[in-house]
Design a protein around this motif. Sequence first.
Motif, PDB file in Angstrom:
ATOM      1  N   CYS A 131       0.854  -1.250  -0.073  1.00  0.00           N
ATOM      2  CA  CYS A 131       0.060  -0.012   0.226  1.00  0.00           C
ATOM      3  C   CYS A 131       0.901   1.290  -0.091  1.00  0.00           C
ATOM      4  O   CYS A 131       0.426   2.218  -0.776  1.00  0.00           O
ATOM      5  CB  CYS A 131      -0.803   0.156   1.209  1.00  0.00           C
ATOM      6  SG  CYS A 131      -2.019  -1.218   1.252  1.00  0.00           S
ATOM      7  N   LYS A 186       2.018   1.825  -3.570  1.00  0.00           N
ATOM      8  CA  LYS A 186       1.044   2.398  -4.403  1.00  0.00           C
ATOM      9  C   LYS A 186       0.711   3.814  -4.189  1.00  0.00           C
ATOM     10  O   LYS A 186       0.608   4.745  -5.004  1.00  0.00           O
ATOM     11  CB  LYS A 186      -0.206   1.510  -4.227  1.00  0.00           C
ATOM     12  CG  LYS A 186       0.067   0.012  -4.931  1.00  0.00           C
ATOM     13  CD  LYS A 186      -0.948  -0.769  -4.791  1.00  0.00           C
ATOM     14  CE  LYS A 186      -0.725  -2.289  -4.981  1.00  0.00           C
ATOM     15  NZ  LYS A 186       0.450  -2.752  -4.884  1.00  0.00           N
ATOM     16  N   LEU A 187       0.615   4.255  -2.661  1.00  0.00           N
ATOM     17  CA  LEU A 187       0.583   5.527  -2.282  1.00  0.00           C
ATOM     18  C   LEU A 187       1.582   6.545  -2.857  1.00  0.00           C
ATOM     19  O   LEU A 187       1.364   7.683  -3.525  1.00  0.00           O
ATOM     20  CB  LEU A 187       0.068   5.780  -0.996  1.00  0.00           C
ATOM     21  CG  LEU A 187      -0.202   7.141  -0.354  1.00  0.00           C
ATOM     22  CD1 LEU A 187      -1.394   7.932  -1.185  1.00  0.00           C
ATOM     23  CD2 LEU A 187      -0.424   7.215   1.035  1.00  0.00           C
ATOM     24  N   THR A 231       3.614   6.132  -5.264  1.00  0.00           N
ATOM     25  CA  THR A 231       3.346   6.474  -6.577  1.00  0.00           C
ATOM     26  C   THR A 231       2.407   7.490  -7.048  1.00  0.00           C
ATOM     27  O   THR A 231       2.816   8.252  -7.833  1.00  0.00           O
ATOM     28  CB  THR A 231       3.063   5.204  -7.370  1.00  0.00           C
ATOM     29  OG1 THR A 231       4.011   4.178  -7.085  1.00  0.00           O
ATOM     30  CG2 THR A 231       3.015   5.088  -8.806  1.00  0.00           C
ATOM     31  N   VAL A 232       1.310   7.259  -6.399  1.00  0.00           N
ATOM     32  CA  VAL A 232       0.379   8.535  -6.567  1.00  0.00           C
ATOM     33  C   VAL A 232       0.827   9.599  -6.423  1.00  0.00           C
ATOM     34  O   VAL A 232       0.783  10.812  -7.248  1.00  0.00           O
ATOM     35  CB  VAL A 232      -0.910   8.033  -6.055  1.00  0.00           C
ATOM     36  CG1 VAL A 232      -1.968   9.364  -6.167  1.00  0.00           C
ATOM     37  CG2 VAL A 232      -1.679   6.788  -6.474  1.00  0.00           C
ATOM     38  N   THR A 292     -11.461   1.710  -0.506  1.00  0.00           N
ATOM     39  CA  THR A 292     -10.609   0.676  -0.284  1.00  0.00           C
ATOM     40  C   THR A 292     -11.378  -0.588   0.568  1.00  0.00           C
ATOM     41  O   THR A 292     -12.317  -0.157   1.101  1.00  0.00           O
ATOM     42  CB  THR A 292      -9.192   0.991   0.291  1.00  0.00           C
ATOM     43  OG1 THR A 292      -9.745   1.707   1.487  1.00  0.00           O
ATOM     44  CG2 THR A 292      -8.550   2.139  -0.465  1.00  0.00           C
ATOM     45  N   LEU A 304      -4.821   0.311  -0.109  1.00  0.00           N
ATOM     46  CA  LEU A 304      -4.592   0.498  -1.613  1.00  0.00           C
ATOM     47  C   LEU A 304      -4.063  -0.479  -2.443  1.00  0.00           C
ATOM     48  O   LEU A 304      -3.161  -0.855  -2.286  1.00  0.00           O
ATOM     49  CB  LEU A 304      -3.975   1.977  -1.530  1.00  0.00           C
ATOM     50  CG  LEU A 304      -3.926   2.689  -2.734  1.00  0.00           C
ATOM     51  CD1 LEU A 304      -5.137   2.996  -3.347  1.00  0.00           C
ATOM     52  CD2 LEU A 304      -3.166   3.868  -2.747  1.00  0.00           C
ATOM     53  N   THR A 364      -3.627  -1.824  -6.506  1.00  0.00           N
ATOM     54  CA  THR A 364      -3.176  -1.444  -7.842  1.00  0.00           C
ATOM     55  C   THR A 364      -4.210  -0.773  -8.637  1.00  0.00           C
ATOM     56  O   THR A 364      -4.043   0.264  -9.127  1.00  0.00           O
ATOM     57  CB  THR A 364      -2.631  -2.770  -8.667  1.00  0.00           C
ATOM     58  OG1 THR A 364      -1.322  -3.090  -7.907  1.00  0.00           O
ATOM     59  CG2 THR A 364      -2.063  -2.239 -10.129  1.00  0.00           C
ATOM     60  N   SER A 377      -5.027   2.460  -6.908  1.00  0.00           N
ATOM     61  CA  SER A 377      -4.056   3.424  -7.228  1.00  0.00           C
ATOM     62  C   SER A 377      -4.259   4.125  -8.491  1.00  0.00           C
ATOM     63  O   SER A 377      -4.124   5.174  -8.862  1.00  0.00           O
ATOM     64  CB  SER A 377      -2.676   3.086  -6.978  1.00  0.00           C
ATOM     65  OG  SER A 377      -2.297   1.910  -7.605  1.00  0.00           O
TER      66      SER A 377
END
Length: 145
Positions: A25, A28-29, A31-32, A123, A129, A131, A134
């Motif tokens: 998670c 993924k966060l 990356t956002v 979620t 979170l 894939t 995200s």
Amino acid sequence: MMVTTPTWQKVDNLEDGFMAFNEACVEKLATVLSKTSADIVLTTTHRIHYNEIEWQQILYNRGIMTGRISKVNTAGKFTDLSIRCMEVLEWVGANPNENYVIIDDDKSLRDLPIEIKARWVETEFHQGLTTKGSEQALNILLNND
């Protein structure tokens, strides 16, 4: 959305005293945030226990970097908290020009008006979170008109 440990299991805490986050998670966060330069507005009930500077450190300790952290409102104790849906509605009303995405597992958000609900990534507590989530968050933030 970041702590996915089942409620019947003990959650490990890091040295700062707050719960460890699910590593997938976090990635993924992160990356956002890196692709959007988004700030974080906390909706979690845990927000009442720490100020924004402490939250910045808690998130940093877990590999989440963001420019600014704020809270959905000024609630300072549990009895000050409202239904999450109402808190989000009030925040959106006070920030009408913000490009935002809501990433949350609180089921009360299902009662949001359609135009706000369209910005919600729902979620699941034990998954956090994902894939898909995200990607949905990125789509909302990057395709805002």
